[in-house]
Each structure stands twice: as structure tokens, then as C-alpha cells.
Design an enzyme around this catalytic site. Structure first.
Site, PDB file in Angstrom:
ATOM      1  N   CYS A   5      19.950   2.557   6.293  1.00  0.00           N
ATOM      2  CA  CYS A   5      20.677   1.611   7.164  1.00  0.00           C
ATOM      3  C   CYS A   5      21.847   0.958   6.418  1.00  0.00           C
ATOM      4  CB  CYS A   5      19.717   0.551   7.699  1.00  0.00           C
ATOM      5  SG  CYS A   5      19.288  -0.727   6.477  1.00  0.00           S
TER       6      CYS A   5
ATOM      7  N   ASN B 204       0.850  -1.193   0.000  1.00  0.00           N
ATOM      8  CA  ASN B 204       0.000   0.000   0.000  1.00  0.00           C
ATOM      9  C   ASN B 204       0.881   1.238   0.000  1.00  0.00           C
ATOM     10  OD1 ASN B 204      -2.832   1.086   0.429  1.00  0.00           O
ATOM     11  ND2 ASN B 204      -1.758   2.114   2.091  1.00  0.00           N
ATOM     12  N   GLU B 205       0.690   2.077  -0.995  1.00  0.00           N
ATOM     13  CA  GLU B 205       1.433   3.345  -1.062  1.00  0.00           C
ATOM     14  C   GLU B 205       2.898   3.162  -0.652  1.00  0.00           C
ATOM     15  OE1 GLU B 205      -0.697   6.315   1.189  1.00  0.00           O
ATOM     16  OE2 GLU B 205      -2.048   6.714  -0.485  1.00  0.00           O
TER      17      GLU B 205
ATOM     18  N   TRP C  86      -5.443  14.267   8.319  1.00  0.00           N
ATOM     19  CA  TRP C  86      -4.000  14.503   8.351  1.00  0.00           C
ATOM     20  C   TRP C  86      -3.595  15.899   7.901  1.00  0.00           C
ATOM     21  CZ3 TRP C  86      -3.505  15.196   3.200  1.00  0.00           C
ATOM     22  CH2 TRP C  86      -4.262  14.388   2.336  1.00  0.00           C
TER      23      TRP C  86
ATOM     24  N   GLU D  72      -6.876   6.776  12.612  1.00  0.00           N
ATOM     25  CA  GLU D  72      -7.727   7.333  11.563  1.00  0.00           C
ATOM     26  C   GLU D  72      -9.207   7.362  11.955  1.00  0.00           C
ATOM     27  OE1 GLU D  72      -4.972   6.867   7.678  1.00  0.00           O
ATOM     28  OE2 GLU D  72      -6.121   5.093   8.194  1.00  0.00           O
ATOM     29  N   LYS D  73      -9.478   7.426  13.267  1.00  0.00           N
ATOM     30  CA  LYS D  73     -10.893   7.393  13.685  1.00  0.00           C
ATOM     31  C   LYS D  73     -11.628   8.662  13.305  1.00  0.00           C
ATOM     32  CE  LYS D  73      -9.646   8.385  18.519  1.00  0.00           C
ATOM     33  NZ  LYS D  73      -8.180   8.457  18.279  1.00  0.00           N
ATOM     34  N   PHE D  74     -10.885   9.732  12.989  1.00  0.00           N
ATOM     35  CA  PHE D  74     -11.550  10.957  12.525  1.00  0.00           C
ATOM     36  C   PHE D  74     -11.497  11.101  11.002  1.00  0.00           C
ATOM     37  CE2 PHE D  74     -10.655  12.071  16.994  1.00  0.00           C
ATOM     38  CZ  PHE D  74     -11.968  12.287  17.385  1.00  0.00           C
ATOM     39  N   HIS D  75     -11.017  10.057  10.323  1.00  0.00           N
ATOM     40  CA  HIS D  75     -11.019  10.065   8.852  1.00  0.00           C
ATOM     41  C   HIS D  75     -12.371   9.539   8.391  1.00  0.00           C
ATOM     42  CE1 HIS D  75      -9.989   9.154   4.705  1.00  0.00           C
ATOM     43  NE2 HIS D  75      -8.785   9.646   4.870  1.00  0.00           N
TER      44      HIS D  75
ATOM     45  N   GLU E 162      -8.370   5.122  -3.842  1.00  0.00           N
ATOM     46  CA  GLU E 162      -8.798   5.722  -2.577  1.00  0.00           C
ATOM     47  C   GLU E 162      -9.126   7.187  -2.790  1.00  0.00           C
ATOM     48  OE1 GLU E 162      -5.997   5.633   0.615  1.00  0.00           O
ATOM     49  OE2 GLU E 162      -5.432   3.568   0.236  1.00  0.00           O
TER      50      GLU E 162
HETATM   51  C1  GLA Z   1      -3.628   6.622   2.424  1.00  0.00           C
HETATM   52  C2  GLA Z   1      -3.603   5.179   2.864  1.00  0.00           C
HETATM   53  C3  GLA Z   1      -4.822   4.773   3.625  1.00  0.00           C
HETATM   54  C4  GLA Z   1      -5.259   5.850   4.578  1.00  0.00           C
HETATM   55  C5  GLA Z   1      -5.469   7.131   3.815  1.00  0.00           C
HETATM   56  C6  GLA Z   1      -5.959   8.256   4.672  1.00  0.00           C
HETATM   57  O1  GLA Z   1      -4.148   6.826   1.181  1.00  0.00           O
HETATM   58  O2  GLA Z   1      -3.369   4.294   1.812  1.00  0.00           O
HETATM   59  O3  GLA Z   1      -4.536   3.576   4.323  1.00  0.00           O
HETATM   60  O4  GLA Z   1      -4.292   6.020   5.550  1.00  0.00           O
HETATM   61  O5  GLA Z   1      -4.242   7.517   3.273  1.00  0.00           O
HETATM   62  O6  GLA Z   1      -6.219   9.412   3.912  1.00  0.00           O
END
Ligand code: GLA
Length: 658
Positions: A160, A152-153, A313, A353-356, A305
Site C-alpha cells: 500500500c 503469531n507467525e 490445510w 480449523e474445525k477439521f484441524h 505448535e
Molecule cells: C499455524 C497457526 C495456528 C494454526 C495452525 C494450523 O501454525 O499459528 O494458529 O492456524 O497453523 O496448522
């Protein structure tokens, strides 16, 4: 080769990251009920499930995932299954601290958040491969599986010792000899000459400025090292399921990953887009990332997404006002997306991320977020068959390149205010506002199909790219190039004369005397407009046409914009309206029409296949003249010659003319 088409099958994918391990199983039933109600046809499972699947080294707990895969299948919801390798469990860091990344100053990046892995760590790679192998073996052939989502991302950086050894191997491949490396890095400067390979390090915390060529190579290396992690997992899943497409989600316009190189390794190009709802130009940002991703995909792409409402954030996180989520989602579809997905399905109650926001927010099924989710799901289902798979064509390309970005975003430049991404955005905005369909391309791409090519700012251009641009103009193309471009070669060595001689000749630049960067609050008057950020002390060649001169300051009377034949050079950053009219002039000259003429301010028109999308980015009621007879696929109503659009209004028009 499998592709997005195989997962989409004539629809638009609609859904999002689903993290059921955060919820008791009773909630899962409620989830599928509401997913069905909202028209969700795709969920991404497993993104952060490593600790749940492998709670201790070598353990495998797949039972819960089996139940979920079956549950999704029984409700006709496809699964984009993630390899959960983005967030190793605490046991890995505790037992194998060498898997934890080290920052530039040598400090350890601990577990307790996510993405704490060193891409060069053989231990991390071994565990990731073993888990991927078992996951792929278990779910190969499962009828719910529609796509693989690797990691993921990808975004970790590490300095190191393991990374250092890996970096040296990468450098050895590139340079073969220490002499070649010393030459490329210009190590004669500041006594930096290397006498043996083991002396070479990643650019760690240092007393003063670091060697820019070393930093550039480290950025190239880091993108490649992460890409190796990706391709290793991709190859495992592809061996088990050769017909299932594979993706990894990009962060948009993010410097850590060369997305051109990465997208060549993907079956599906996907991206996560989070425009700021408070940004008056958020719609343009969304359009730009869509154009970029479509160009990387060379066709339909996946919006993996976005946020239904607020993120958590930014310093201040405002929700999307009613209608904006729908507008930006349909805008992505207009610009080539065949999937509209979110982070995440159900908003979390715990964790960072409970406020996302989620598609289903804390307010539940009666909340606005879910109401809007339901509406969008129904609309995507309605337009899906007509849209899915269709192409978007553009005759204008903006050139964008990671090497140039990396080299041009370092210390020791004429100005620290130069922000590559912002400059790209400024130029794309000029094209977006003038209603011109736009692709992105890399500087060494075949540009033959474009009537106009735009270079906002490419500090570094290698010889092949320069030859490509020169050949493009000779072949009849029109090129518009922004300031501080073609300055450095592939090793970040300044070209003689401060700018490549072939380019100077192309644009009619006699001598480039000096760069004159401007202060943040400074503007320079030019004929008919104000320039910001940058200016240049140029002397025009005899046969150049000076289109605008500087009017004040030290450069008064010198050329600000000049042109030779079909090649135009812009030595400052014109204010938006000026850049818009400059580019619109060139585009018109090239015979390229805007998608739809005479649009009210704030309305965007995009053609995708046989459909015309109208997208209204403002709140007041407007009437759009659209000659002809159409059906609006969103409402089923017929439209003759004009249509009214209210706040954030959208129409998807199909001509009904015989
Ligand atoms: C990224 C991540 C997700 C989440 C979102 C929040 O895109 O891939 O898991 O954290 O940000 O905006």
C-alpha cells in the site's frame, strides 16, 4: 536476560494453544481436569483474542481472561500469554481501512480471515501498542504468567501507499543518496532510473519482470518492518515484566522472515512444525527444522505448535498414525526442544480449523488423540529433569541465509525449478541419513568450532561471507559447496566470471563457462552417480583434483565434482545416496564420527547432554546394537548392549556404567 530456562524450570513444557473463548465456561473446568490428567503444564492463551478483549475501539474486557489466568494458576498450569495482535477485529478494518493490506495489484486484503494488517500502518501499530500496554500492565506479576508470545507467525506482506512511504524511509537509511540506490538496483537497465525519492514504490504488479534488486530489498524491508512490530510489543511487555521471557513463533524454513535476525531479538526461539504424516521423509524434515531452530536459539528451543493428528490445510489431510506424534515429539526433544506444544488443546467445532486436530479431538477423552496426549505427557514428565536445558553438540554446520534465498528465488533465473528450501533439505537429508549431528549457521558466523561446513546453495554471498569462508578453509576447516553459489554480490550483481574469484580459486575452478540447468525429469550421468536439477560447464584449474566428471550430454568429460585441498565443489545435485557418501567421506576425513555406528535403516541416534536418544522411523521390529549398560528413562528398564525397537519406537538411554 530471561530465558527459556526460567519458564521451563527443569521440566519439559507440554501443552498448547488454548482458545477457551470458543467454548462456554462450563467446558473450561473440563479442560483443566483433562489437562491435569494429561500432564499439561503450559497453555498459550490469547493468540486470537483481540475482538474478545477489545470488542469496540478502546474497550477492555479482561474479566474472562482474569478468570482463566486464575484457573490455570490454581491448577499449576503456566500461561504463555499472547498479545492478540495477529488478528485485528473487524471494527479496525471497517473504521480504518488503511490498516488493511493491499496486494501487489492494489486490491484490498479484507477482514473475515486473520492477519489482515499492514505492518507499516501507524493506526494498526497504535492500537496494537495500546492493547499490549494494558495487557502487560494487567498481568505483570500474575503468578500464572511464564512467557510472552508476541503476535503469531508474522507473515503479512503489503504493497500500500503507507508501505511505500515506509519502504522509502528504509531505503534512505540504507543508501542515503538516490545515486547509490540507482547504482545498487542497476536502474540503467530498462530505463528504470529514479529521479526523485517519491517515485520509488514497492514492487507492485507490473507488465513484465520486476527489478530483482528492488524485489530483494523489498523482502529485506518486509522482514524488518514486521520485526519493528514485534520489537515494539516486546519492549512494552519487557518494561512491565523484565524477568519474563519473550518469544514469537516462527514458521519453519519460511522465506518471509529472516529468522537469524529475528531470533537475536528473542529470549526464547520458538517454531511451529507440521511435517506431512504421508511424507516418508517427514522425520528428516522434523530433524532439519529442529536443528535450524536450535542453531537460531544457540541452545534449547521451544516447539510452539505441532499437530496431534491431521492439519486441515493440505489438499488431503491424513492423521498421524498411532505413535508418530510421540516419535516426532521426542525427536524434537532429542534435538534440543525444551517445550513440546501444539496447535491446539481442544479441537474447534466452528471456524476454518474445525477439521484441524487437537490434543483433545472431537472424539473426546476416550479418543486416540487424547490417549496419545496422555501417554506423551507422562513420558515427558519422566524424562524432563534429565533432559531439560541440556545441549546438543555438532561439528558439522550447514550454511543458510535469507538474503541468498530471496535473491535466488526470483524470476529470470537460469531455471525456475530451483527451490532453495528443497535443496537445503536434500543436503540435510544426506547428513541425517548418515547419522551426523548437524547445526545450521549463517555465512558470516564464526565457523571455527566446526570441522566441516556445508553450503547447499547460496546464490548470493556478500564480501564478508566470502572472506569468512576462505579464512575458514585456510584455518584448517573443510568446506563442501553446492552449485550456483557465490554468484551474486549483496546487490544481486553478478560477480565477474559468474562466481566470486576468491571462491573459484578456493575450489580450483579455472573458468565457469555456463550454467546448464536440467529439466524436472532429466538426470545427468556422472562418474558413479546421477546428477539432477542442475549442471555446470566448468574448467578445472591446474592444481584441482577432479573427483567426478559428467559422463553424458553436452558436458561429457567436464568436471562435475572437484576439489582443491580441503574445499570441494559439487556442480550438480547428486542423487541422495551419492551425496550421502560424498559428505560422509569428508566428515570421516575430518575425524567426525556418526552419533552411533551400525544403526539399522530408519533408526536415528541423537545425543543430548548425557542421554542417547534412539528413534525408529519405521514400523518393522529392529534390534539396535548399543554397547554398554543403560537405563531407558521411558520404561525404567535396563539395557545391555542391545535394544529392540518396534513401530515408531523410542528409547532414551542414560549410561549406568560406573
Ligand atoms: C499455524 C497457526 C495456528 C494454526 C495452525 C494450523 O501454525 O499459528 O494458529 O492456524 O497453523 O496448522
Amino acid at each position: 536476560m530471561p530465558s527459556l530456562r526460567d519458564a521451563v524450570r527443569g521440566r519439559i513444557l507440554f501443552g498448547g494453544d488454548y482458545n477457551p473463548e470458543q467454548w462456554p465456561e462450563e467446558v473450561w473446568e473440563d479442560d483443566v481436569r483433562l489437562m491435569k490428567e494429561a500432564g499439561v503444564n503450559s497453555v498459550t492463551l490469547g493468540v486470537f483474542s483481540w475482538a474478545r478483549i477489545e470488542p469496540r475501539p478502546g474497550a477492555r474486557e479482561f474479566g474472562w481472561l482474569d478468570r482463566l489466568m486464575d484457573l490455570m494458576h490454581s491448577h499449576g498450569i503456566g500461561v504463555v500469554l499472547a498479545t492478540p495482535t495477529a488478528s485485528p477485529p473487524p471494527w479496525m478494518g471497517a473504521r480504518h481501512p488503511e490498516t488493511l493490506p493491499r496486494a501487489e495489484d492494489g486490491s484490498i486484503v479484507w477482514y473475515g480471515s486473520r492477519q489482515q494488517f499492514c505492518a507499516s500502518s501507524p493506526v494498526y501499530r497504535r492500537y496494537a501498542a495500546a492493547l499490549t500496554e494494558d495487557l502487560a500492565a494487567r498481568y505483570a506479576g500474575h503468578p500464572a504468567l511464564t512467557m510472552w508470545h508476541i503476535n503469531n507467525e508474522y507473515c503479512t506482506h503489503c504493497w500500500c501507499d503507507e508501505t511505500a512511504a515506509h519502504f522509502r524511509r528504509w531505503l534512505h537509511e540504507r543508501y542515503r543518496t538516490l545515486d547509490a540506490l540507482n547504482e545498487a538496483w542497476g536502474t540503467a537497465f530498462w530505463s528504470q532510473r529514479y529521479d526523485a525519492w517519491p517515485e520509488i514504490l514497492p514492487p507492485r504488479k507490473a507488465q513484465y519482470m520486476k527489478n530483482p534488486a528492488q524485489v530483494l530489498d523489498f523482502k529485506r524491508f518486509t522482514s524488518d518492518a514486521l520485526k519493528e512490530c514485534y520489537t515494539a510489543e516486546r519492549d512494552i511487555v519487557a518494561r512491565h515484566t523484565p524477568d519474563i521471557p519473550v518469544t514469537t513463533n516462527f514458521m519453519p524454513l519460511w522465506s518471509g522472515q529472516d529468522a537469524w535476525a529475528w531470533s537475536a531479538e528473542e529470549d526464547v526461539v520458538s517454531v511451529d512444525i507440521y511435517p506431512d504424516p504421508r511424507d516418508a521423509w517427514g522425520g528428516q524434515y522434523n530433524a532439519m527444522i529442529a536443528d535450524m531452530t536450535r542453531s537460531q536459539a544457540a541452545g534449547p528451543w521451544m516447539l510452539m505448535e505441532q499437530a496431534a493428528g491431521a492439519v486441515n490445510w493440505r489438499p488431503v489431510n491424513r492423521p498421524k498414525p498411532e505413535g508418530l506424534n510421540r516419535l516426532w515429539s521426542l525427536q524434537a526433544v532429542a534435538r534440543g526442544a525444551d517445550a513440546v506444544c501444539y496447535f491446539q488443546w481442544r479441537q474447534s467445532r466452528q471456524g476454518s480449523e474445525k477439521f484441524h486436530s487437537g490434543m483433545l479431538g472431537h472424539a473426546g477423552e476416550h479418543g486416540r488423540a487424547f490417549r496419545e496426549t496422555r501417554r506423551l505427557g507422562a513420558e515427558l514428565a519422566a524424562i524432563g529433569p534429565a533432559v531439560s536445558g541440556a545441549g546438543v553438540s555438532a561439528r558439522v554446520a550447514v550454511l543458510h541465509d535469507w538474503d541468498a534465498w530471496w535473491a535466488g528465488a526470483q524470476e529470470g533465473l537460469p531455471s525456475a525449478l530451483l527451490d532453495y528450501a528443497e535443496v537445503i533439505r536434500h543436503w540435510h537429508r544426506a547428513l541425517w541419513e548418515s547419522g551426523t549431528a548437524t547445526d545450521f549457521a549463517r555465512p558470516d558466523a564464526d565457523l571455527g568450532g566446526y570441522a566441516v561446513v556445508v553450503v547447499p546453495h547460496l546464490y548470493l554471498l556478500d564480501d564478508a561471507a566470502i572472506d569468512n569462508l576462505v579464512a575458514y578453509v585456510r584455518g584448517g576447516g573443510r568446506l563442501v559447496c553446492g552449485f550456483f553459489s557465490g554468484v551474486a554480490d549483496r546487490d544481486d550483481r553478478i560477480r565477474p566470471g559468474g562466481m566470486d574469484a576468491r571462491l573459484r580459486e578456493l575450489f580450483g575452478i579455472g573458468i565457469l563457462h555456463e550454467w546448464w540447468p536440467l529439466e524436472a525429469d532429466e538426470a545427468v550421468e556422472c562418474d558413479g552417480f546421477r546428477g539432477t536439477l542442475w549442471s555446470e560447464e566448468l574448467e578445472a584449474a591446474e592444481d584441482a583434483e577432479v573427483l567426478a566428471t559428467y559422463r553424458d550430454g553436452e558436458l561429457a568429460g567436464l568436471p562435475a565434482v572437484l576439489r582443491r585441498g580441503r574445499a570441494t565443489y559439487v556442480s550438480t545435485l547428486p542423487e541422495p545416496a551419492a551425496l550421502r557418501s560424498l559428505l560422509a567421506g569428508v566428515v570421516r576425513e575430518a575425524g567426525v564420527e556418526p552419533v552411533l555406528a551400525g544403526l539399522p535403516e530408519g533408526v536415528e541416534a541423537v545425543r543430548r547432554g548425557e542421554l542417547l536418544f534412539l528413534l525408529h522411523h519405521r514400523r518393522e521390529m529392529v534390534t539396535v546394537a548399543v554397547p554398554g549398560t543403560y537405563e531407558d528413562l521411558l520404561t525404567g528398564r535396563s539395557v545391555v548392549d542391545r535394544i529392540a525397537l518396534g513401530r515408531y519406537g523410542v528409547a532414551v538411554l542414560r549410561s549406568t556404567a560406573p
